[in-house]
Design a protein around this motif. Structure first.
Motif, PDB file in Angstrom:
ATOM      1  N   PRO A 202       1.503  12.671  -7.571  1.00  0.00           N
ATOM      2  CA  PRO A 202       2.020  13.387  -8.744  1.00  0.00           C
ATOM      3  C   PRO A 202       3.542  13.544  -8.670  1.00  0.00           C
ATOM      4  O   PRO A 202       4.115  13.677  -7.577  1.00  0.00           O
ATOM      5  N   GLY A 203       4.196  13.506  -9.821  1.00  0.00           N
ATOM      6  CA  GLY A 203       5.647  13.666  -9.866  1.00  0.00           C
ATOM      7  C   GLY A 203       6.283  12.784 -10.911  1.00  0.00           C
ATOM      8  O   GLY A 203       5.598  12.021 -11.609  1.00  0.00           O
ATOM      9  N   ASP A 204       7.595  12.883 -11.037  1.00  0.00           N
ATOM     10  CA  ASP A 204       8.328  12.092 -12.015  1.00  0.00           C
ATOM     11  C   ASP A 204       8.367  10.626 -11.618  1.00  0.00           C
ATOM     12  O   ASP A 204       8.525  10.290 -10.446  1.00  0.00           O
ATOM     13  N   ALA A 205       8.279   9.754 -12.611  1.00  0.00           N
ATOM     14  CA  ALA A 205       8.281   8.318 -12.349  1.00  0.00           C
ATOM     15  C   ALA A 205       9.595   7.856 -11.746  1.00  0.00           C
ATOM     16  O   ALA A 205       9.609   7.013 -10.838  1.00  0.00           O
ATOM     17  N   ASP A 206      10.725   8.410 -12.216  1.00  0.00           N
ATOM     18  CA  ASP A 206      12.014   7.954 -11.690  1.00  0.00           C
ATOM     19  C   ASP A 206      12.196   8.362 -10.238  1.00  0.00           C
ATOM     20  O   ASP A 206      12.780   7.617  -9.439  1.00  0.00           O
ATOM     21  N   VAL A 207      11.677   9.531  -9.875  1.00  0.00           N
ATOM     22  CA  VAL A 207      11.740   9.971  -8.478  1.00  0.00           C
ATOM     23  C   VAL A 207      10.885   9.058  -7.603  1.00  0.00           C
ATOM     24  O   VAL A 207      11.298   8.642  -6.511  1.00  0.00           O
ATOM     25  N   ALA A 208       9.686   8.740  -8.084  1.00  0.00           N
ATOM     26  CA  ALA A 208       8.792   7.855  -7.328  1.00  0.00           C
ATOM     27  C   ALA A 208       9.411   6.480  -7.154  1.00  0.00           C
ATOM     28  O   ALA A 208       9.349   5.887  -6.070  1.00  0.00           O
ATOM     29  N   CYS A 209      10.042   5.974  -8.213  1.00  0.00           N
ATOM     30  CA  CYS A 209      10.691   4.665  -8.112  1.00  0.00           C
ATOM     31  C   CYS A 209      11.826   4.709  -7.097  1.00  0.00           C
ATOM     32  O   CYS A 209      12.033   3.743  -6.345  1.00  0.00           O
ATOM     33  N   GLY A 210      12.561   5.803  -7.065  1.00  0.00           N
ATOM     34  CA  GLY A 210      13.621   5.940  -6.079  1.00  0.00           C
ATOM     35  C   GLY A 210      13.096   5.912  -4.659  1.00  0.00           C
ATOM     36  O   GLY A 210      13.704   5.314  -3.772  1.00  0.00           O
ATOM     37  N   LYS A 211      11.949   6.539  -4.436  1.00  0.00           N
ATOM     38  CA  LYS A 211      11.334   6.542  -3.107  1.00  0.00           C
ATOM     39  C   LYS A 211      10.870   5.142  -2.712  1.00  0.00           C
ATOM     40  O   LYS A 211      11.024   4.729  -1.558  1.00  0.00           O
ATOM     41  N   VAL A 212      10.302   4.425  -3.674  1.00  0.00           N
ATOM     42  CA  VAL A 212       9.855   3.057  -3.392  1.00  0.00           C
ATOM     43  C   VAL A 212      11.049   2.171  -3.064  1.00  0.00           C
ATOM     44  O   VAL A 212      11.041   1.393  -2.101  1.00  0.00           O
ATOM     45  N   ALA A 213      12.102   2.284  -3.869  1.00  0.00           N
ATOM     46  CA  ALA A 213      13.285   1.441  -3.672  1.00  0.00           C
ATOM     47  C   ALA A 213      13.955   1.688  -2.333  1.00  0.00           C
ATOM     48  O   ALA A 213      14.552   0.773  -1.747  1.00  0.00           O
ATOM     49  N   SER A 214      13.860   2.918  -1.815  1.00  0.00           N
ATOM     50  CA  SER A 214      14.575   3.258  -0.578  1.00  0.00           C
ATOM     51  C   SER A 214      13.703   3.196   0.672  1.00  0.00           C
ATOM     52  O   SER A 214      14.169   3.548   1.763  1.00  0.00           O
ATOM     53  N   MET A 215      12.468   2.741   0.547  1.00  0.00           N
ATOM     54  CA  MET A 215      11.601   2.637   1.733  1.00  0.00           C
ATOM     55  C   MET A 215      12.256   1.779   2.809  1.00  0.00           C
ATOM     56  O   MET A 215      12.752   0.681   2.518  1.00  0.00           O
ATOM     57  N   GLY A 216      12.263   2.269   4.028  1.00  0.00           N
ATOM     58  CA  GLY A 216      12.786   1.480   5.132  1.00  0.00           C
ATOM     59  C   GLY A 216      14.281   1.589   5.339  1.00  0.00           C
ATOM     60  O   GLY A 216      14.818   1.015   6.286  1.00  0.00           O
ATOM     61  N   TYR A 217      14.973   2.314   4.459  1.00  0.00           N
ATOM     62  CA  TYR A 217      16.421   2.483   4.598  1.00  0.00           C
ATOM     63  C   TYR A 217      16.735   3.878   5.137  1.00  0.00           C
ATOM     64  O   TYR A 217      15.953   4.818   4.964  1.00  0.00           O
ATOM     65  N   THR A 218      17.893   4.020   5.781  1.00  0.00           N
ATOM     66  CA  THR A 218      18.284   5.282   6.408  1.00  0.00           C
ATOM     67  C   THR A 218      19.463   5.904   5.666  1.00  0.00           C
ATOM     68  O   THR A 218      20.438   5.217   5.358  1.00  0.00           O
ATOM     69  N   ARG A 219      19.373   7.191   5.402  1.00  0.00           N
ATOM     70  CA  ARG A 219      20.470   7.896   4.754  1.00  0.00           C
ATOM     71  C   ARG A 219      21.617   8.119   5.738  1.00  0.00           C
ATOM     72  O   ARG A 219      21.381   8.419   6.909  1.00  0.00           O
ATOM     73  N   ILE A 220      22.842   7.972   5.235  1.00  0.00           N
ATOM     74  CA  ILE A 220      23.981   8.325   6.075  1.00  0.00           C
ATOM     75  C   ILE A 220      24.050   9.841   6.200  1.00  0.00           C
ATOM     76  O   ILE A 220      23.481  10.572   5.397  1.00  0.00           O
ATOM     77  N   THR A 221      24.727  10.313   7.229  1.00  0.00           N
ATOM     78  CA  THR A 221      24.973  11.743   7.385  1.00  0.00           C
ATOM     79  C   THR A 221      26.160  12.127   6.508  1.00  0.00           C
ATOM     80  O   THR A 221      27.233  11.520   6.592  1.00  0.00           O
ATOM     81  N   LEU A 222      25.981  13.122   5.667  1.00  0.00           N
ATOM     82  CA  LEU A 222      27.021  13.522   4.730  1.00  0.00           C
ATOM     83  C   LEU A 222      27.979  14.537   5.345  1.00  0.00           C
ATOM     84  O   LEU A 222      27.592  15.297   6.240  1.00  0.00           O
ATOM     85  N   PRO A 223      29.213  14.572   4.868  1.00  0.00           N
ATOM     86  CA  PRO A 223      30.152  15.597   5.342  1.00  0.00           C
ATOM     87  C   PRO A 223      29.606  16.988   5.035  1.00  0.00           C
ATOM     88  O   PRO A 223      28.889  17.183   4.047  1.00  0.00           O
TER      89      PRO A 223
ATOM     90  N   ASP B  93       0.822  -1.207   0.000  1.00  0.00           N
ATOM     91  CA  ASP B  93       0.000   0.000   0.000  1.00  0.00           C
ATOM     92  C   ASP B  93       0.858   1.260   0.000  1.00  0.00           C
ATOM     93  O   ASP B  93       0.550   2.230  -0.697  1.00  0.00           O
ATOM     94  N   ALA B  94       1.935   1.238   0.784  1.00  0.00           N
ATOM     95  CA  ALA B  94       2.820   2.404   0.850  1.00  0.00           C
ATOM     96  C   ALA B  94       3.510   2.633  -0.486  1.00  0.00           C
ATOM     97  O   ALA B  94       3.654   3.772  -0.945  1.00  0.00           O
ATOM     98  N   ALA B  95       3.940   1.554  -1.136  1.00  0.00           N
ATOM     99  CA  ALA B  95       4.621   1.668  -2.424  1.00  0.00           C
ATOM    100  C   ALA B  95       3.678   2.223  -3.487  1.00  0.00           C
ATOM    101  O   ALA B  95       4.047   3.113  -4.265  1.00  0.00           O
ATOM    102  N   VAL B  96       2.454   1.708  -3.533  1.00  0.00           N
ATOM    103  CA  VAL B  96       1.485   2.173  -4.524  1.00  0.00           C
ATOM    104  C   VAL B  96       1.127   3.637  -4.265  1.00  0.00           C
ATOM    105  O   VAL B  96       0.977   4.426  -5.213  1.00  0.00           O
ATOM    106  N   ALA B  97       1.034   4.021  -3.005  1.00  0.00           N
ATOM    107  CA  ALA B  97       0.728   5.424  -2.688  1.00  0.00           C
ATOM    108  C   ALA B  97       1.840   6.360  -3.171  1.00  0.00           C
ATOM    109  O   ALA B  97       1.564   7.457  -3.676  1.00  0.00           O
ATOM    110  N   LEU B  98       3.084   5.933  -3.035  1.00  0.00           N
ATOM    111  CA  LEU B  98       4.202   6.750  -3.516  1.00  0.00           C
ATOM    112  C   LEU B  98       4.145   6.909  -5.032  1.00  0.00           C
ATOM    113  O   LEU B  98       4.398   7.989  -5.561  1.00  0.00           O
ATOM    114  N   LEU B  99       3.810   5.832  -5.729  1.00  0.00           N
ATOM    115  CA  LEU B  99       3.726   5.892  -7.186  1.00  0.00           C
ATOM    116  C   LEU B  99       2.517   6.699  -7.656  1.00  0.00           C
ATOM    117  O   LEU B  99       2.566   7.361  -8.698  1.00  0.00           O
ATOM    118  N   ALA B 100       1.428   6.664  -6.890  1.00  0.00           N
ATOM    119  CA  ALA B 100       0.203   7.339  -7.291  1.00  0.00           C
ATOM    120  C   ALA B 100       0.294   8.851  -7.120  1.00  0.00           C
ATOM    121  O   ALA B 100      -0.450   9.604  -7.770  1.00  0.00           O
TER     122      ALA B 100
END
Length: 220
Positions: free
Chosen positions: A81-102, A72-79
């Motif tokens: 509005p916005g670019d498809a590649d951005v939405a796919c990136g959000k789906v692919a990264s669900m549940g992961y944590t970004r490192i802190t950048l310098p 449900d969360a993945a479909v909501a992200l895709l549904a």
């Protein structure tokens, strides 16, 4: 469900319709339930996106049997509005944590390494990386790398890029690329960095700390 009249009204050869059917075969009831919860405009967008191989591949790769509850969360992200590649990136990264950048570093997209998100590319003072030179970072880090080690590794990588950028800045002829394979900053790795002039700035187009032989890979 009324929503599915829209799908059934499409020609059999429609790419979106075929993509939705293929995903129904892959996911079964969870996919049907997720589509059934959408509004008509959302379903229209999802049907269109399902015609894209990138979208289908992202869903199949992300929503394994262990993660099907995230449908449900993945479909909501895709549904949304916005670019498809951005939405796919959000789906692919669900549940992961970004490192802190310098400080001073800005990420251009993220990739999954272990349980963490590291930049696909980045910009820094006076330079940026291209879109491909960081794709191998998973080879240089332990599969169960900790967040602290991932952050230390990436900070080392950035410092190596800054060192190469400083060397390139001292060149009299900046039309020529600079290639350095001798940057040793810690006891962990020897960095190989290539940098060249690019538009109004400079671009790092090769980065490696030893690939699979990197000493960082042994550190969790």
């Amino acid at each position: 469900m009324v929503q599915f009249q829209q799908l059934g009204a499409l020609p059999a050869g429609n790419a979106g319709r075929k993509g939705c059917v293929d995903l129904r075969k892959a996911f079964g009831e969870p996919w049907i339930r997720a589509l059934g919860s959408l509004t008509q405009p959302e379903l229209t967008r999802i049907i269109s996106l399902c015609g894209l191989k990138m979208v289908r591949d992202t869903l199949v790769k992300r929503l394994t049997a262990q993660r099907i509850h995230e449908m449900d969360a993945a479909v909501a992200l895709l549904a949304a509005p916005g670019d498809a590649d951005v939405a796919c990136g959000k789906v692919a990264s669900m549940g992961y944590t970004r490192i802190t950048l310098p400080p001073g570093v800005t990420a251009f997209g993220w990739q999954i390494v272990g349980q963490w998100l590291l930049p696909n590319a980045f910009s820094d003072a006076g330079y940026e990386t291209n879109d491909t030179c960081l794709k191998h970072m998973h080879q240089e880090l332990h599969p169960q790398v900790s967040k602290a080690t991932a952050e230390a590794y990436f900070a080392d990588l950035v410092t190596a890029c800054r060192t190469a950028r400083t060397s390139w800045g001292h060149l009299a002829d900046k039309s020529k690329p600079l290639d350095r394979d001798d940057i040793e900053l810690t006891h962990h790795a020897r960095w190989h960095i290539s940098i060249k002039a690019y538009l109004s700035t400079s671009q790092v187009f090769h980065v490696d700390g030893g690939y699979g032989k990197s000493p960082w890979r042994a550190i969790q």
